[in-house]
Write a protein that holds these residues in place. Sequence first.
Motif, PDB file in Angstrom:
ATOM      1  N   ASP A 132      -4.534   7.458   5.201  1.00 32.76           N
ATOM      2  CA  ASP A 132      -5.294   8.003   6.326  1.00 32.76           C
ATOM      3  C   ASP A 132      -4.707   7.602   7.687  1.00 32.76           C
ATOM      4  O   ASP A 132      -4.640   8.414   8.613  1.00 32.76           O
ATOM      5  CB  ASP A 132      -6.749   7.554   6.250  1.00 32.76           C
ATOM      6  CG  ASP A 132      -7.563   8.356   5.253  1.00 32.76           C
ATOM      7  OD1 ASP A 132      -8.680   7.920   4.917  1.00 32.76           O
ATOM      8  OD2 ASP A 132      -7.075   9.415   4.798  1.00 32.76           O
ATOM      9  N   SER A 133      -4.270   6.360   7.794  1.00 35.40           N
ATOM     10  CA  SER A 133      -3.827   5.860   9.099  1.00 35.40           C
ATOM     11  C   SER A 133      -2.503   6.465   9.552  1.00 35.40           C
ATOM     12  O   SER A 133      -2.115   6.297  10.709  1.00 35.40           O
ATOM     13  CB  SER A 133      -3.716   4.334   9.074  1.00 35.40           C
ATOM     14  OG  SER A 133      -2.767   3.923   8.127  1.00 35.40           O
ATOM     15  N   VAL A 134      -1.794   7.169   8.670  1.00 28.87           N
ATOM     16  CA  VAL A 134      -0.513   7.764   9.078  1.00 28.87           C
ATOM     17  C   VAL A 134      -0.569   9.282   9.145  1.00 28.87           C
ATOM     18  O   VAL A 134       0.403   9.920   9.554  1.00 28.87           O
ATOM     19  CB  VAL A 134       0.637   7.323   8.141  1.00 28.87           C
ATOM     20  CG1 VAL A 134       0.674   5.819   7.993  1.00 28.87           C
ATOM     21  CG2 VAL A 134       0.554   8.016   6.781  1.00 28.87           C
ATOM     22  N   LYS A 135      -1.701   9.846   8.745  1.00 32.28           N
ATOM     23  CA  LYS A 135      -1.826  11.309   8.765  1.00 32.28           C
ATOM     24  C   LYS A 135      -1.609  11.840  10.176  1.00 32.28           C
ATOM     25  O   LYS A 135      -2.146  11.302  11.144  1.00 32.28           O
ATOM     26  CB  LYS A 135      -3.204  11.735   8.256  1.00 32.28           C
ATOM     27  CG  LYS A 135      -3.374  11.609   6.764  1.00 32.28           C
ATOM     28  CD  LYS A 135      -4.769  12.041   6.322  1.00 32.28           C
ATOM     29  CE  LYS A 135      -4.936  11.905   4.823  1.00 32.28           C
ATOM     30  NZ  LYS A 135      -6.313  12.256   4.386  1.00 32.28           N
ATOM     31  N   GLY A 136      -0.816  12.886  10.280  1.00 31.40           N
ATOM     32  CA  GLY A 136      -0.511  13.472  11.568  1.00 31.40           C
ATOM     33  C   GLY A 136       0.643  12.811  12.291  1.00 31.40           C
ATOM     34  O   GLY A 136       1.135  13.338  13.293  1.00 31.40           O
ATOM     35  N   ARG A 137       1.087  11.653  11.801  1.00 33.65           N
ATOM     36  CA  ARG A 137       2.203  10.949  12.433  1.00 33.65           C
ATOM     37  C   ARG A 137       3.428  10.879  11.517  1.00 33.65           C
ATOM     38  O   ARG A 137       4.559  10.919  11.998  1.00 33.65           O
ATOM     39  CB  ARG A 137       1.788   9.514  12.805  1.00 33.65           C
ATOM     40  CG  ARG A 137       0.627   9.441  13.761  1.00 33.65           C
ATOM     41  CD  ARG A 137       0.387   8.002  14.243  1.00 33.65           C
ATOM     42  NE  ARG A 137       0.046   7.105  13.148  1.00 33.65           N
ATOM     43  CZ  ARG A 137       0.745   6.002  12.839  1.00 33.65           C
ATOM     44  NH1 ARG A 137       1.815   5.685  13.534  1.00 33.65           N
ATOM     45  NH2 ARG A 137       0.348   5.226  11.853  1.00 33.65           N
ATOM     46  N   GLU A 151       0.832  -1.202   0.000  1.00 38.20           N
ATOM     47  CA  GLU A 151       0.000   0.000   0.000  1.00 38.20           C
ATOM     48  C   GLU A 151       0.861   1.244   0.000  1.00 38.20           C
ATOM     49  O   GLU A 151       1.974   1.244   0.551  1.00 38.20           O
ATOM     50  CB  GLU A 151      -0.933   0.008   1.225  1.00 38.20           C
ATOM     51  CG  GLU A 151      -0.229   0.045   2.560  1.00 38.20           C
ATOM     52  CD  GLU A 151      -1.186   0.019   3.751  1.00 38.20           C
ATOM     53  OE1 GLU A 151      -2.426   0.038   3.545  1.00 38.20           O
ATOM     54  OE2 GLU A 151      -0.695  -0.003   4.895  1.00 38.20           O
ATOM     55  N   ILE A 152       0.312   2.298  -0.579  1.00 39.71           N
ATOM     56  CA  ILE A 152       1.034   3.557  -0.573  1.00 39.71           C
ATOM     57  C   ILE A 152       0.894   4.203   0.800  1.00 39.71           C
ATOM     58  O   ILE A 152      -0.184   4.212   1.391  1.00 39.71           O
ATOM     59  CB  ILE A 152       0.530   4.500  -1.685  1.00 39.71           C
ATOM     60  CG1 ILE A 152       1.363   5.784  -1.717  1.00 39.71           C
ATOM     61  CG2 ILE A 152      -0.953   4.784  -1.542  1.00 39.71           C
ATOM     62  CD1 ILE A 152       1.116   6.642  -2.937  1.00 39.71           C
ATOM     63  N   VAL A 153       1.988   4.730   1.295  1.00 41.16           N
ATOM     64  CA  VAL A 153       2.007   5.383   2.599  1.00 41.16           C
ATOM     65  C   VAL A 153       1.997   6.902   2.429  1.00 41.16           C
ATOM     66  O   VAL A 153       1.232   7.607   3.081  1.00 41.16           O
ATOM     67  CB  VAL A 153       3.244   4.966   3.405  1.00 41.16           C
ATOM     68  CG1 VAL A 153       3.308   5.719   4.729  1.00 41.16           C
ATOM     69  CG2 VAL A 153       3.243   3.463   3.652  1.00 41.16           C
ATOM     70  N   ALA A 154       2.851   7.393   1.544  1.00 41.10           N
ATOM     71  CA  ALA A 154       2.950   8.831   1.332  1.00 41.10           C
ATOM     72  C   ALA A 154       3.660   9.092   0.013  1.00 41.10           C
ATOM     73  O   ALA A 154       4.455   8.260  -0.437  1.00 41.10           O
ATOM     74  CB  ALA A 154       3.709   9.509   2.469  1.00 41.10           C
ATOM     75  N   SER A 155       3.368  10.254  -0.567  1.00 40.49           N
ATOM     76  CA  SER A 155       4.078  10.645  -1.782  1.00 40.49           C
ATOM     77  C   SER A 155       4.203  12.165  -1.812  1.00 40.49           C
ATOM     78  O   SER A 155       3.455  12.883  -1.135  1.00 40.49           O
ATOM     79  CB  SER A 155       3.357  10.147  -3.030  1.00 40.49           C
ATOM     80  OG  SER A 155       2.106  10.786  -3.179  1.00 40.49           O
ATOM     81  N   VAL A 156       5.157  12.616  -2.607  1.00 50.01           N
ATOM     82  CA  VAL A 156       5.392  14.054  -2.751  1.00 50.01           C
ATOM     83  C   VAL A 156       5.750  14.333  -4.202  1.00 50.01           C
ATOM     84  O   VAL A 156       6.529  13.604  -4.812  1.00 50.01           O
ATOM     85  CB  VAL A 156       6.496  14.530  -1.779  1.00 50.01           C
ATOM     86  CG1 VAL A 156       7.804  13.784  -1.992  1.00 50.01           C
ATOM     87  CG2 VAL A 156       6.718  16.034  -1.884  1.00 50.01           C
ATOM     88  N   LEU A 171      11.111   9.892   5.000  1.00 52.33           N
ATOM     89  CA  LEU A 171       9.836   9.643   5.657  1.00 52.33           C
ATOM     90  C   LEU A 171      10.090   9.656   7.157  1.00 52.33           C
ATOM     91  O   LEU A 171      10.695   8.736   7.691  1.00 52.33           O
ATOM     92  CB  LEU A 171       9.221   8.307   5.231  1.00 52.33           C
ATOM     93  CG  LEU A 171       7.821   8.042   5.772  1.00 52.33           C
ATOM     94  CD1 LEU A 171       6.807   9.013   5.144  1.00 52.33           C
ATOM     95  CD2 LEU A 171       7.382   6.604   5.510  1.00 52.33           C
ATOM     96  N   LYS A 172       9.650  10.719   7.812  1.00 57.47           N
ATOM     97  CA  LYS A 172       9.758  10.783   9.264  1.00 57.47           C
ATOM     98  C   LYS A 172       8.507  10.171   9.857  1.00 57.47           C
ATOM     99  O   LYS A 172       7.391  10.590   9.545  1.00 57.47           O
ATOM    100  CB  LYS A 172       9.901  12.236   9.730  1.00 57.47           C
ATOM    101  CG  LYS A 172      10.042  12.356  11.236  1.00 57.47           C
ATOM    102  CD  LYS A 172      11.302  11.737  11.744  1.00 57.47           C
ATOM    103  CE  LYS A 172      11.400  11.676  13.251  1.00 57.47           C
ATOM    104  NZ  LYS A 172      11.354  12.979  13.891  1.00 57.47           N
ATOM    105  N   MET A 173       8.695   9.187  10.700  1.00 52.63           N
ATOM    106  CA  MET A 173       7.589   8.434  11.283  1.00 52.63           C
ATOM    107  C   MET A 173       7.607   8.602  12.795  1.00 52.63           C
ATOM    108  O   MET A 173       8.582   8.212  13.446  1.00 52.63           O
ATOM    109  CB  MET A 173       7.698   6.963  10.911  1.00 52.63           C
ATOM    110  CG  MET A 173       7.819   6.722   9.407  1.00 52.63           C
ATOM    111  SD  MET A 173       7.830   4.969   8.962  1.00 52.63           S
ATOM    112  CE  MET A 173       9.390   4.463   9.672  1.00 52.63           C
ATOM    113  N   ASN A 174       6.574   9.213  13.315  1.00 59.11           N
ATOM    114  CA  ASN A 174       6.438   9.428  14.752  1.00 59.11           C
ATOM    115  C   ASN A 174       5.290   8.601  15.307  1.00 59.11           C
ATOM    116  O   ASN A 174       4.400   8.177  14.577  1.00 59.11           O
ATOM    117  CB  ASN A 174       6.190  10.902  15.050  1.00 59.11           C
ATOM    118  CG  ASN A 174       7.344  11.797  14.671  1.00 59.11           C
ATOM    119  OD1 ASN A 174       8.511  11.411  14.791  1.00 59.11           O
ATOM    120  ND2 ASN A 174       7.033  12.995  14.218  1.00 59.11           N
ATOM    121  N   ASN A 175       5.315   8.411  16.609  1.00 55.45           N
ATOM    122  CA  ASN A 175       4.238   7.698  17.303  1.00 55.45           C
ATOM    123  C   ASN A 175       3.911   6.374  16.603  1.00 55.45           C
ATOM    124  O   ASN A 175       2.745   6.071  16.326  1.00 55.45           O
ATOM    125  CB  ASN A 175       2.995   8.582  17.387  1.00 55.45           C
ATOM    126  CG  ASN A 175       1.990   8.074  18.392  1.00 55.45           C
ATOM    127  OD1 ASN A 175       2.324   7.298  19.284  1.00 55.45           O
ATOM    128  ND2 ASN A 175       0.748   8.480  18.223  1.00 55.45           N
TER     129      ASN A 175
END
Length: 116
Positions: free
Chosen positions: A62-67, A46-51, A81-85
């Motif tokens: 959706d599940s990674v928004k804000g984190r 699945e795609i997590v993020a793109s720019v 890709l900075k991954m918090n929480n």
Amino acid sequence: QVQLVESGGGLVQAGGSLRLSCAASGRTFSTYTMGWFRQAPGKEREIVASVTWKGNTTYYLDSVKGRFTISRDNAKNTVYLKMNNLTPEDTAVYYCRVTSWNDDYWGQGTQVTVSS
């Protein structure tokens, strides 16, 4: 020869942070869209993020928004890709992908494991 080399994966406790990097080489990628995908055992990739190439348009699962935060440095041909929480549900192999209208490149993947 185009190469995408990911780094930064590892084992982290729930609530922790990691920063993934993907360094691209072999050509200039400043006009390419860069992104991160992930694949957990038994699940589809699945795609997590793109720019986009200017960095002004981003997409997040959706599940990674804000984190999670995706960013790129075109001078270094690198996407981050900075991954918090982090949660155990984020455990997967994370892949870098770089695309244009007629090109599609993937990295080899880096394992992210989040323990509870």
